[in-house]
Design a protein around this motif. Structure first.
Motif, PDB file in Angstrom:
ATOM      1  N   MET A  62     -29.418   8.946   6.399  1.00 29.72           N
ATOM      2  CA  MET A  62     -28.345   9.543   7.190  1.00 29.72           C
ATOM      3  C   MET A  62     -27.964   8.614   8.344  1.00 29.72           C
ATOM      4  N   GLN A  63     -28.939   7.978   8.954  1.00 24.50           N
ATOM      5  CA  GLN A  63     -28.645   7.039  10.038  1.00 24.50           C
ATOM      6  C   GLN A  63     -27.826   5.863   9.522  1.00 24.50           C
ATOM      7  N   GLN A  64     -28.186   5.377   8.348  1.00 25.24           N
ATOM      8  CA  GLN A  64     -27.440   4.263   7.774  1.00 25.24           C
ATOM      9  C   GLN A  64     -25.990   4.657   7.513  1.00 25.24           C
ATOM     10  N   ALA A  65     -25.787   5.830   6.932  1.00 25.41           N
ATOM     11  CA  ALA A  65     -24.433   6.295   6.633  1.00 25.41           C
ATOM     12  C   ALA A  65     -23.633   6.505   7.918  1.00 25.41           C
ATOM     13  N   GLY A  66     -24.266   7.134   8.905  1.00 22.63           N
ATOM     14  CA  GLY A  66     -23.589   7.345  10.182  1.00 22.63           C
ATOM     15  C   GLY A  66     -23.259   6.034  10.874  1.00 22.63           C
ATOM     16  N   GLY A  67     -24.169   5.092  10.787  1.00 24.62           N
ATOM     17  CA  GLY A  67     -23.940   3.774  11.388  1.00 24.62           C
ATOM     18  C   GLY A  67     -22.796   3.037  10.716  1.00 24.62           C
ATOM     19  N   ALA A  68     -22.741   3.127   9.390  1.00 25.30           N
ATOM     20  CA  ALA A  68     -21.648   2.478   8.666  1.00 25.30           C
ATOM     21  C   ALA A  68     -20.305   3.091   9.049  1.00 25.30           C
ATOM     22  N   ALA A  69     -20.282   4.424   9.166  1.00 28.91           N
ATOM     23  CA  ALA A  69     -19.040   5.101   9.564  1.00 28.91           C
ATOM     24  C   ALA A  69     -18.634   4.683  10.969  1.00 28.91           C
ATOM     25  N   LYS A  70     -19.573   4.644  11.874  1.00 26.91           N
ATOM     26  CA  LYS A  70     -19.276   4.273  13.260  1.00 26.91           C
ATOM     27  C   LYS A  70     -18.796   2.827  13.332  1.00 26.91           C
ATOM     28  N   GLU A  71     -19.416   1.965  12.556  1.00 22.47           N
ATOM     29  CA  GLU A  71     -19.008   0.561  12.536  1.00 22.47           C
ATOM     30  C   GLU A  71     -17.577   0.422  12.020  1.00 22.47           C
ATOM     31  N   ASN A  72     -17.253   1.131  10.955  1.00 28.12           N
ATOM     32  CA  ASN A  72     -15.903   1.067  10.390  1.00 28.12           C
ATOM     33  C   ASN A  72     -14.854   1.641  11.342  1.00 28.12           C
ATOM     34  N   ILE A  73     -15.191   2.705  12.025  1.00 26.36           N
ATOM     35  CA  ILE A  73     -14.267   3.278  13.001  1.00 26.36           C
ATOM     36  C   ILE A  73     -14.060   2.286  14.143  1.00 26.36           C
ATOM     37  N   GLY A  74     -15.142   1.650  14.569  1.00 33.43           N
ATOM     38  CA  GLY A  74     -15.033   0.631  15.610  1.00 33.43           C
ATOM     39  C   GLY A  74     -14.122  -0.522  15.195  1.00 33.43           C
ATOM     40  N   LYS A  75     -14.232  -0.935  13.930  1.00 32.18           N
ATOM     41  CA  LYS A  75     -13.359  -1.994  13.419  1.00 32.18           C
ATOM     42  C   LYS A  75     -11.904  -1.537  13.449  1.00 32.18           C
ATOM     43  N   MET A  77     -10.510   0.667  15.247  1.00 30.58           N
ATOM     44  CA  MET A  77     -10.015   0.874  16.602  1.00 30.58           C
ATOM     45  C   MET A  77     -10.023  -0.413  17.424  1.00 30.58           C
ATOM     46  N   GLY A  78     -10.584  -1.472  16.879  1.00 32.18           N
ATOM     47  CA  GLY A  78     -10.707  -2.708  17.644  1.00 32.18           C
ATOM     48  C   GLY A  78     -11.702  -2.569  18.784  1.00 32.18           C
ATOM     49  N   ASN A  79     -12.765  -1.779  18.544  1.00 36.56           N
ATOM     50  CA  ASN A  79     -13.760  -1.494  19.575  1.00 36.56           C
ATOM     51  C   ASN A  79     -15.075  -2.180  19.197  1.00 36.56           C
ATOM     52  N   PRO A  80     -15.341  -3.389  19.723  1.00 32.20           N
ATOM     53  CA  PRO A  80     -16.557  -4.111  19.336  1.00 32.20           C
ATOM     54  C   PRO A  80     -17.845  -3.401  19.754  1.00 32.20           C
ATOM     55  N   ASP A  81     -17.802  -2.642  20.852  1.00 32.76           N
ATOM     56  CA  ASP A  81     -18.999  -1.909  21.268  1.00 32.76           C
ATOM     57  C   ASP A  81     -19.376  -0.863  20.238  1.00 32.76           C
ATOM     58  N   MET A  82     -18.388  -0.131  19.731  1.00 34.05           N
ATOM     59  CA  MET A  82     -18.648   0.893  18.728  1.00 34.05           C
ATOM     60  C   MET A  82     -19.141   0.249  17.436  1.00 34.05           C
ATOM     61  N   GLN A  83     -18.571  -0.910  17.098  1.00 34.59           N
ATOM     62  CA  GLN A  83     -19.029  -1.628  15.916  1.00 34.59           C
ATOM     63  C   GLN A  83     -20.508  -1.982  16.056  1.00 34.59           C
ATOM     64  N   GLN A  85     -22.770  -0.550  17.973  1.00 32.66           N
ATOM     65  CA  GLN A  85     -23.566   0.675  17.919  1.00 32.66           C
ATOM     66  C   GLN A  85     -23.776   1.097  16.466  1.00 32.66           C
ATOM     67  N   GLY A  86     -22.737   0.971  15.656  1.00 29.95           N
ATOM     68  CA  GLY A  86     -22.852   1.302  14.236  1.00 29.95           C
ATOM     69  C   GLY A  86     -23.839   0.399  13.519  1.00 29.95           C
ATOM     70  N   ARG A  87     -23.766  -0.897  13.806  1.00 31.93           N
ATOM     71  CA  ARG A  87     -24.718  -1.836  13.183  1.00 31.93           C
ATOM     72  C   ARG A  87     -26.147  -1.513  13.601  1.00 31.93           C
ATOM     73  N   ASN A  88     -26.329  -1.180  14.893  1.00 34.54           N
ATOM     74  CA  ASN A  88     -27.666  -0.835  15.371  1.00 34.54           C
ATOM     75  C   ASN A  88     -28.200   0.413  14.671  1.00 34.54           C
ATOM     76  N   LEU A  89     -27.364   1.416  14.536  1.00 32.44           N
ATOM     77  CA  LEU A  89     -27.773   2.662  13.882  1.00 32.44           C
ATOM     78  C   LEU A  89     -28.120   2.412  12.418  1.00 32.44           C
ATOM     79  N   ARG A  90     -27.309   1.578  11.768  1.00 30.54           N
ATOM     80  CA  ARG A  90     -27.606   1.243  10.364  1.00 30.54           C
ATOM     81  C   ARG A  90     -28.950   0.540  10.247  1.00 30.54           C
ATOM     82  N   SER A  91     -29.224  -0.385  11.161  1.00 31.87           N
ATOM     83  CA  SER A  91     -30.503  -1.113  11.143  1.00 31.87           C
ATOM     84  C   SER A  91     -31.675  -0.169  11.373  1.00 31.87           C
ATOM     85  N   GLN A  92     -31.531   0.754  12.307  1.00 30.49           N
ATOM     86  CA  GLN A  92     -32.588   1.729  12.562  1.00 30.49           C
ATOM     87  C   GLN A  92     -32.857   2.565  11.316  1.00 30.49           C
TER      88      GLN A  92
END
Length: 106
Positions: A62-75, A77-83, A85-92
């Motif tokens: 679930m963390q991986q899926a949520g992280g991927a979604a957050k990363e894609n939303i960050g992309k 929106m052009g929001n590198p911080d959100m991207q 955060q998504g990568r970090n969540l996916r790694s966790q």
């Protein structure tokens, strides 16, 4: 942010996006609200999930899926911080799955 704050903030952003016709804001709010709901469900699992490697492995998924979604939303929106955060969540999540897969084999 707590899961309740994520849920409330996400719902407000989603509603604002609908009201103003801003699809990006609406999607961002939806994702934030969904993340808050997911975090609440995980928190409600409580201590029993911490003692269950299979449940923790599912949590990692679930963390991986949520992280991927957050990363894609960050992309989008052009929001590198959100991207990030998504990568970090996916790694966790990946780490959680690997650790608990090893526990199940032992």
């Amino acid at each position: 942010m707590s899961n309740f704050v994520n849920q409330a903030t996400g719902a407000m952003k989603e509603g604002l996006g609908k009201l103003t016709g801003n699809e990006q804001r609406k999607e961002e709010g939806h994702a934030q609200r969904a993340q808050g709901v997911g975090e609440q469900k995980l928190q409600n699992e409580g201590q029993s999930a911490k003692q269950n490697p299979a449940a923790n492995q599912a949590k990692g998924g679930m963390q991986q899926a949520g992280g991927a979604a957050k990363e894609n939303i960050g992309k989008a929106m052009g929001n590198p911080d959100m991207q990030q955060q998504g990568r970090n969540l996916r790694s966790q999540g990946k780490g959680e799955q690997e650790i608990n897969a090893q526990r199940q084999q032992d």
